[in-house]
Enzyme design. Sequence first.
Site, short mmCIF file in Angstrom:
data_model
loop_
_atom_site.label_atom_id
_atom_site.label_comp_id
_atom_site.label_asym_id
_atom_site.label_seq_id
_atom_site.Cartn_x
_atom_site.Cartn_y
_atom_site.Cartn_z
N ASP A 23 0.89 -1.16 0.00
CA ASP A 23 0.00 0.00 0.00
C ASP A 23 0.92 1.21 0.00
OD1 ASP A 23 -1.65 2.12 0.56
OD2 ASP A 23 -2.38 1.36 2.49
N GLU A 187 -7.23 0.54 -4.58
CA GLU A 187 -7.25 0.43 -3.12
C GLU A 187 -8.58 -0.14 -2.60
OE1 GLU A 187 -6.07 4.38 -2.08
OE2 GLU A 187 -4.04 4.05 -2.82
#
Length: 618
Positions: A23, A187
């Site tokens: 991430d 995401e």
Amino acid sequence: MAKIGINIATGSLQKEEMIVGIDLGTTNSLVAIIHPESKQPIALKEHNSSSLVPSVVHFDEMGGLTVGEEARKFLITEPQNTIFSAKRLMGKSYNDVKQNASFFTYKVIDDDTESLVKVQVGDKFYSPIDLSSFILKELKARAEHILKTPVTKAVITVPAYFNDAQRQATRDAGKLAGLDVLRIINEPTAASLAYGLGLNKDEQKTIAVYDLGGGTFDISILQITNGIFEVLSTNGDTYLGGDDFDRAIVKHWLQQTGLSEEEMSGNKELSQALRLKAEEAKKHLSSNNTFEAKLNGDLLRITKAEFNELIAPLISKTIDSCRNAVKDAGIEISAIDTVVMVGGSTRVPAVKEAVSSFFGKPVHDEVNPDEVVALGAAVQADILAGNNKEFLLLDITPLSLGIETMGGLMDVLIPRNSKIPTKAGRQYTTSKDGQSGMRISVFQGERDLVQDNRKLAEFNLTGIPAMPAGLPKVEVSFLINADGILVVTARELRSGVEQKIEVKPQYGLSDEDVEKMLLDSITHAKDDIAKRALVEAKTEGEQLLETTEKFLTKNAQQLTQEELVQTAEAMQALQLALTMEDKDLIHKKMEELNDISRPYAERLMDMAVSQAMKGKTI
Ligand code: AMP
């Protein structure tokens, strides 16, 4: 931790590498993997430290750099050398970031053009790709240290609204950091995967992913059908997050202590200390009712009720975005099956309550909201590693892929909505005697004529040995790997000559572009069928003229004068018909020519046969 395999053919040991999920966040970044034993996703961290690595890069005077917590310490004292939020600059030109230029405390080069932004530190210039690559390099090094094995393959997440340039920039940053970026995923998709959503093939679900981080807010509405994630809509505010909650508390305390904002801004240390205390208070209030602390003799106090009142307008802004997202998705709120919470600021109880009340259902917040995206990226990485074979197919081709054939027609090899990875192949041949090359033009789109589609690549297959038309067998194959890269190979099967090319099929196409291309194909469907029929008729007509011409050159002596004249006339008529946009006329003229040539062609054939039989005893 890495798996060892044995190659049965060679007997050699093969170390199968672990693919990590990353991430790459605006404020914090982290790495996750699927634990080899428990098979559960876990975020990587050193003992007693956080899994989060602040996405901050600090340059010292000697040109050395540090990333993460160390770098973050310089945010206030050395703002010009300390780069935060590089993600906000990814794939952007100065014009794109102009109105938010004051947000950046470091120097963003202002050349007022459409060229990509650079950041200046001392006398050096860095692109956002460079800066992101420094963060990724640090993450890679940490992961290698923890896992004690080289890490070279990764899945990296990006916001759902990132365009192709931004996705490509992220991919490039990975490459610069020495990572093979197997997949860039959204995401919200990653967050859903972390909750196991989409892993059941028969599942059909509509999901809202509410992501409130430190500085950004995103709401995405996703639809999962048969393991395929589709983003129905996104909304949000790129300058709204937990930092604003902190600022609201600071403001509240300033009023309490009677300090003015000017006094504060003149005292960097005090303002930094106050900001940190505010963040501490906010976190404390997520599980307590009051916060009290002393700073330079002043009592700083805030209750949960006061805090909730301060942030109410900010929360209601995010709910407005949710409302718009639902509307843009073209659905009713009640159609949303699941709500997933992402980002550290969703720990604030008032946020959770507001979101839950808007969607009219409890929210999913069981997974650590700071880690959920990276954990989902690890789930995707595991799928790509082939450890979870059932769910290999998570992406689809948005538009058909094919090549140009005779007359500018689109010959589709991989239809739209094909799950990837996928491959397809078809054989073609030459149209001219002795033809030694073949141009392979790759197109993307739904229209029948390539001129209405989008050209992705073109190459020549050369070195085909001289053969009569129609004899060479050229096999064109399309392979789309799990990374979405299309590899086109053309191979002449008789001689083995081969050419290959790599194409990124989606590069440069936004969702709107894809949508428009699809809409165009529907609007023009009728038109396209007619055009295709005309092109096919013209191609056939030209081929007939060519073969007749060849026949005449070889056999003119065997024909009567009348036959020659009639043939010439019919050929001329067909030639003329080819210049007119009328497929029926072309067919008619072809038939007339065939009617004339058929009798003598048959006669000559009989002659040839009896010639061949002569002298042969049966
Ligand atoms: P992210 O960008 O997702 O890492 O989110 C970071 C934001 O979450 C920062 O503004 C943090 O202050 C905030 N945050 C982290 N933990 C908490 C908590 N327990 N309560 C409220 N906010 C938090």
